[in-house]
Write a protein that holds these residues in place. Sequence first.
Motif, short mmCIF file in Angstrom:
data_model
loop_
_atom_site.label_atom_id
_atom_site.label_comp_id
_atom_site.label_asym_id
_atom_site.label_seq_id
_atom_site.Cartn_x
_atom_site.Cartn_y
_atom_site.Cartn_z
N ASP A 32 0.96 -1.14 0.07
CA ASP A 32 0.10 0.09 0.13
C ASP A 32 0.97 1.38 0.12
O ASP A 32 1.88 1.16 0.32
CB ASP A 32 -0.85 -0.04 1.24
N TYR A 33 0.36 2.38 -0.46
CA TYR A 33 1.08 3.51 -0.48
C TYR A 33 2.08 3.87 0.74
O TYR A 33 2.97 4.31 0.83
CB TYR A 33 0.00 4.94 -1.11
N PRO A 34 1.21 3.95 2.12
CA PRO A 34 1.80 4.21 3.13
C PRO A 34 2.92 3.50 3.58
O PRO A 34 3.87 3.71 4.35
CB PRO A 34 0.66 4.26 4.34
N GLN A 35 2.96 2.26 3.07
CA GLN A 35 4.06 1.05 3.36
C GLN A 35 5.53 1.18 2.55
O GLN A 35 6.35 0.73 2.83
CB GLN A 35 3.43 -0.35 2.84
N LEU A 36 5.35 2.23 1.46
CA LEU A 36 6.34 2.24 0.65
C LEU A 36 7.71 2.83 1.11
O LEU A 36 8.62 2.34 0.92
CB LEU A 36 5.94 3.22 -0.76
N SER A 37 7.70 3.85 2.08
CA SER A 37 8.83 4.34 2.60
C SER A 37 9.59 3.35 3.53
O SER A 37 10.60 3.04 3.49
CB SER A 37 8.48 5.58 3.29
N LYS A 81 13.13 1.96 2.85
CA LYS A 81 14.31 2.05 4.07
C LYS A 81 14.85 0.49 4.25
O LYS A 81 16.21 0.42 4.20
CB LYS A 81 13.43 2.31 5.54
N LEU A 82 13.98 -0.61 4.18
CA LEU A 82 14.62 -1.93 4.42
C LEU A 82 15.63 -2.32 3.16
O LEU A 82 16.64 -2.80 3.38
CB LEU A 82 13.29 -2.90 4.30
N LEU A 83 14.99 -1.75 2.01
CA LEU A 83 15.93 -2.04 0.97
C LEU A 83 17.28 -1.57 0.98
O LEU A 83 18.52 -1.94 0.56
CB LEU A 83 15.24 -1.36 -0.52
N GLN A 84 17.52 -0.27 1.42
CA GLN A 84 18.66 0.36 1.92
C GLN A 84 19.55 -0.38 2.73
O GLN A 84 20.68 -0.54 2.67
CB GLN A 84 18.43 1.86 2.39
N GLN A 85 18.94 -0.98 3.65
CA GLN A 85 19.73 -1.66 4.79
C GLN A 85 20.13 -2.81 4.23
O GLN A 85 21.52 -3.50 4.63
CB GLN A 85 18.47 -2.03 5.98
N VAL A 86 19.58 -3.48 3.29
CA VAL A 86 20.08 -4.87 2.88
C VAL A 86 20.65 -4.99 1.55
O VAL A 86 20.95 -5.92 0.96
CB VAL A 86 18.55 -6.00 2.81
N LEU A 115 16.88 -8.35 -4.93
CA LEU A 115 17.40 -8.51 -3.62
C LEU A 115 18.52 -9.55 -3.61
O LEU A 115 18.51 -10.31 -4.30
CB LEU A 115 16.25 -9.31 -2.88
N PRO A 116 19.41 -9.44 -2.70
CA PRO A 116 20.57 -10.25 -2.24
C PRO A 116 20.03 -11.62 -2.07
O PRO A 116 19.34 -11.88 -1.03
CB PRO A 116 21.22 -9.73 -1.18
N SER A 117 20.53 -12.74 -2.82
CA SER A 117 19.91 -13.95 -2.62
C SER A 117 20.42 -14.47 -1.33
O SER A 117 19.49 -15.47 -0.91
CB SER A 117 20.53 -14.82 -3.69
N LEU A 118 21.53 -13.99 -0.80
CA LEU A 118 22.01 -14.68 0.55
C LEU A 118 21.01 -14.40 1.67
O LEU A 118 20.92 -15.17 2.60
CB LEU A 118 23.33 -14.12 0.71
N HIS A 119 20.32 -13.12 1.66
CA HIS A 119 19.49 -12.72 2.72
C HIS A 119 18.00 -12.94 2.58
O HIS A 119 17.49 -12.22 3.50
CB HIS A 119 20.10 -11.38 3.23
N ILE A 120 17.55 -13.58 1.68
CA ILE A 120 16.10 -13.70 1.31
C ILE A 120 15.40 -14.18 2.56
O ILE A 120 14.11 -13.25 2.80
CB ILE A 120 15.74 -14.65 0.10
N GLU A 121 15.62 -14.92 3.32
CA GLU A 121 14.60 -15.44 4.54
C GLU A 121 14.79 -14.59 5.44
O GLU A 121 13.93 -14.04 5.91
CB GLU A 121 15.51 -16.63 5.14
N GLN A 122 16.04 -13.63 5.78
CA GLN A 122 15.97 -12.59 6.70
C GLN A 122 15.27 -11.40 6.15
O GLN A 122 14.24 -10.66 6.99
CB GLN A 122 17.55 -12.10 6.60
N ILE A 123 15.05 -11.08 4.79
CA ILE A 123 14.48 -9.79 4.29
C ILE A 123 13.01 -10.44 4.41
O ILE A 123 11.95 -9.59 4.44
CB ILE A 123 14.96 -9.45 2.88
N THR A 124 12.60 -11.46 4.09
CA THR A 124 11.12 -11.97 4.29
C THR A 124 10.65 -11.99 5.71
O THR A 124 9.46 -11.33 5.81
CB THR A 124 10.92 -13.35 3.66
N GLY A 125 11.42 -12.15 6.62
CA GLY A 125 10.96 -12.21 7.91
C GLY A 125 11.07 -10.82 8.36
O GLY A 125 9.73 -10.60 9.22
N LYS A 126 11.55 -9.92 7.93
CA LYS A 126 11.71 -8.39 8.45
C LYS A 126 10.23 -7.79 7.79
O LYS A 126 9.65 -7.01 8.40
CB LYS A 126 12.68 -7.58 7.73
#
Length: 203
Positions: A144-149, A153-158, A177-188
């Motif tokens: 949703d639009y409010p979730q974009l920022s 922010k998460l993309l910058q971190q990973v 997305l970096p393949s190594l961290h997919i599980e971590q990103i999904t969880g976040k």
Amino acid sequence: MEAYQVPSEAVTFEEEIKKSRFITYLAPASGVDMAKLFIQQVKDQHPTARHHCWAFVAGAPHDSQQLGFSDDGEPSGTAGKPMLAQLMGSGVGEIATVVVRYYGGILLGTGGLVKAYGNGVQQALKILPTRTQVPQSEYQLVCDYPQLSMVEKLLQQVGGSIVRADYGANIQLVLSLPSLHIEQITGKLRDVSRGTLLLSPVE
């Protein structure tokens, strides 16, 4: 898929062996088309050379789908194969090499050729600056639009990025997305959105 080294810039190494000039070029090549373009550029640069032998590992170091080599008129197995062996032994990926030979009138023999071509690449690899490449995969995400920022922010971190965004009733994103961290990103994503943000691989 693990992270690996790739060339951060092109290098050249030159030597003379029994009056023949050998000029070794190493350059970044992410994909077979880029490797072939580089090979053609070197050929155009040296139109009068006797041989333009080449090899490339155009993907990850152990991706056998993106390998290639050519002896370009030298006796079979004396140029392209030893050049490819040096590239594969280096553990560097997304790389192409061309060795240009100006013939000096003295035959080197098969052993001499193998040594000359292999050594040229070996010496060039010693001076090659590299950087770490983290393999990326593409995923779809609807937010949703409010979730974009929050997503940005998460993309910058990973170390991820937005490849494409379609704005409609909601936002349909294609993310790299970096393949190594997919599980971590999904969880976040799940945590910050209370389970509403879900990644799905791009087919």
